[in-house]
Design an enzyme around this catalytic site. Sequence first.
Site, PDB file in Angstrom:
ATOM      1  N   HIS A 240      -6.053   2.911  -4.350  1.00 58.63           N
ATOM      2  CA  HIS A 240      -5.870   3.370  -2.634  1.00 58.63           C
ATOM      3  C   HIS A 240      -6.298   4.799  -2.468  1.00 58.63           C
ATOM      4  O   HIS A 240      -6.017   5.482  -1.310  1.00 58.63           O
ATOM      5  CB  HIS A 240      -4.469   3.099  -2.151  1.00 58.63           C
ATOM      6  CG  HIS A 240      -4.384   2.874  -0.720  1.00 58.63           C
ATOM      7  ND1 HIS A 240      -5.102   2.151   0.115  1.00 58.63           N
ATOM      8  CD2 HIS A 240      -3.292   3.373   0.232  1.00 58.63           C
ATOM      9  CE1 HIS A 240      -4.820   2.103   1.291  1.00 58.63           C
ATOM     10  NE2 HIS A 240      -3.771   2.930   1.290  1.00 58.63           N
TER      11      HIS A 240
ATOM     12  N   HIS B  20      -4.855   9.632  -0.142  1.00 63.41           N
ATOM     13  CA  HIS B  20      -4.973   8.555   1.152  1.00 63.41           C
ATOM     14  C   HIS B  20      -6.217   9.226   2.130  1.00 63.41           C
ATOM     15  O   HIS B  20      -5.792   9.316   3.292  1.00 63.41           O
ATOM     16  CB  HIS B  20      -3.455   8.541   1.815  1.00 63.41           C
ATOM     17  CG  HIS B  20      -3.179   7.399   2.699  1.00 63.41           C
ATOM     18  ND1 HIS B  20      -3.605   7.230   4.012  1.00 63.41           N
ATOM     19  CD2 HIS B  20      -2.910   5.928   2.280  1.00 63.41           C
ATOM     20  CE1 HIS B  20      -3.176   5.829   4.462  1.00 63.41           C
ATOM     21  NE2 HIS B  20      -3.160   5.303   3.400  1.00 63.41           N
TER      22      HIS B  20
ATOM     23  N   ASP C 266       1.109  -1.141   0.017  1.00 67.98           N
ATOM     24  CA  ASP C 266      -0.165   0.164   0.060  1.00 67.98           C
ATOM     25  C   ASP C 266       0.855   1.269  -0.045  1.00 67.98           C
ATOM     26  O   ASP C 266       2.047   1.125   0.600  1.00 67.98           O
ATOM     27  CB  ASP C 266      -0.917   0.094   1.447  1.00 67.98           C
ATOM     28  CG  ASP C 266      -2.130  -0.917   1.261  1.00 67.98           C
ATOM     29  OD1 ASP C 266      -1.815  -1.669   0.384  1.00 67.98           O
ATOM     30  OD2 ASP C 266      -2.773  -0.771   2.158  1.00 67.98           O
ATOM     31  N   ASP C 267       0.385   2.337  -0.414  1.00 67.81           N
ATOM     32  CA  ASP C 267       0.697   3.641  -0.261  1.00 67.81           C
ATOM     33  C   ASP C 267       1.671   4.084  -1.216  1.00 67.81           C
ATOM     34  O   ASP C 267       2.166   5.080  -1.218  1.00 67.81           O
ATOM     35  CB  ASP C 267       1.400   3.938   1.381  1.00 67.81           C
ATOM     36  CG  ASP C 267       0.326   3.952   2.315  1.00 67.81           C
ATOM     37  OD1 ASP C 267      -0.793   3.615   2.049  1.00 67.81           O
ATOM     38  OD2 ASP C 267       0.572   3.853   3.510  1.00 67.81           O
TER      39      ASP C 267
ATOM     40  N   HIS D 272       3.919  -2.162   2.974  1.00 69.72           N
ATOM     41  CA  HIS D 272       3.884  -0.996   2.574  1.00 69.72           C
ATOM     42  C   HIS D 272       5.432  -0.564   1.959  1.00 69.72           C
ATOM     43  O   HIS D 272       6.492  -0.617   2.539  1.00 69.72           O
ATOM     44  CB  HIS D 272       3.865   0.241   3.450  1.00 69.72           C
ATOM     45  CG  HIS D 272       2.273   0.201   4.327  1.00 69.72           C
ATOM     46  ND1 HIS D 272       2.291  -0.848   5.305  1.00 69.72           N
ATOM     47  CD2 HIS D 272       1.416   0.858   3.945  1.00 69.72           C
ATOM     48  CE1 HIS D 272       1.038  -0.689   5.667  1.00 69.72           C
ATOM     49  NE2 HIS D 272       0.597   0.545   5.041  1.00 69.72           N
TER      50      HIS D 272
HETATM   51 NI    NI Z   1      -2.696   3.024   3.202  1.00 70.43          NI
END
Ligand code: NI
Length: 261
Positions: A114, A118, A64-65, A205
Site C-alpha cells: 500500500h 501512503h 488497509d493502512d 482499515h
Molecule cells: Ni489507505
Amino acid sequence: MPKVGSKNRKSRRRLPRKTAEILFTTVVLLLSFCLISRSIPLSGEVQTNRAVSVGKKALALTFDDGPGEATGKLLDGLSKNGVKATFFVIGLHAEKYPDTVRRIVAEGHLLGNHTYSHLNLLTHTISASRAEIEKNADLLEKLTGVRPQYFRAPHGYVSALELKMIDSVFVRWSFDTLDWKHSDADYVYKRILSAARDGAILLLHDTHSTTVEGVLRAIPELKKQGYELVRVDDLLQRNGEKLHYGVPYRECAYGKKTVAY
Ligand code: NI
C-alpha cells in the site's frame, strides 16, 4: 421590471451551459474508465500455485493502512474463526509492527503493498510513485521473505499511466465501508452485513479498533449466512481466470468474469 426579465433570461441561458459541463465531465470520466479497463497493454500475468477451492458464496475482507495496535486482536479473531483476509500494509507501519507483519504471512493471510508512506500517487511523478512502491516491497520481502504481488493505491487513486507501470496485481474494492469516517463498531458491523454479497471485496482499515470490533462481530454472522471469507487472490482466481498487471480488479462472483475498472 425590465431588470427582472433580463435576470430570468440570463439564468435561462446559464442552465444549458451547466448541463453541457456535466455532460462533458461524464464523457471524460467514461472515457477514462474505458482507457483504464480496456486499452492498456498488459505488462504481466500472475498465476498462483495455491490449490484453494472457493465455493459459490464468498467474499474478501481487505484491511488497509496497517498494521496498527488492534491488528493483533484482529488476527486472533480471524484465526479463531478459521478465516483468511488480505492486508494492504504501509511501510511506515510495517517498521513499527514487524512481528505483526510476519504474523500476517505466517497465519496464511495475503500481504499486499500500500506504498511506504501512503503516498497519493496522482500528485507525484511516476518515478517517485514507483520508488515508494518498490521501497515498501523491499521492506516487506526483508521482513517476511515474501515479495508482495498485490497492490492497492492509497485512496484508490492512480493514473492510467501509473497503472500500466505497476508490476503487481492492482486491487480496488466493490464496497467502501467508510469505517475510517465512522469510528463506531456497531456502524461497521451493520455496513459489512448490508454489503455482503458473493464476489464482493470489502474495504476496511485495521488501524481503527472500532473496525476490528465490528468485523469480529460480523464474521460469525457472515459464516452463519453461508459465506466463505477468503483472500483476495483466491477470490479473484476462483473461476480459473489468470490475473494481469495493469487491471484494476474490484470483484469476482462465482462463475463470472472478474469485474475491473
Ligand atoms: Ni489507505
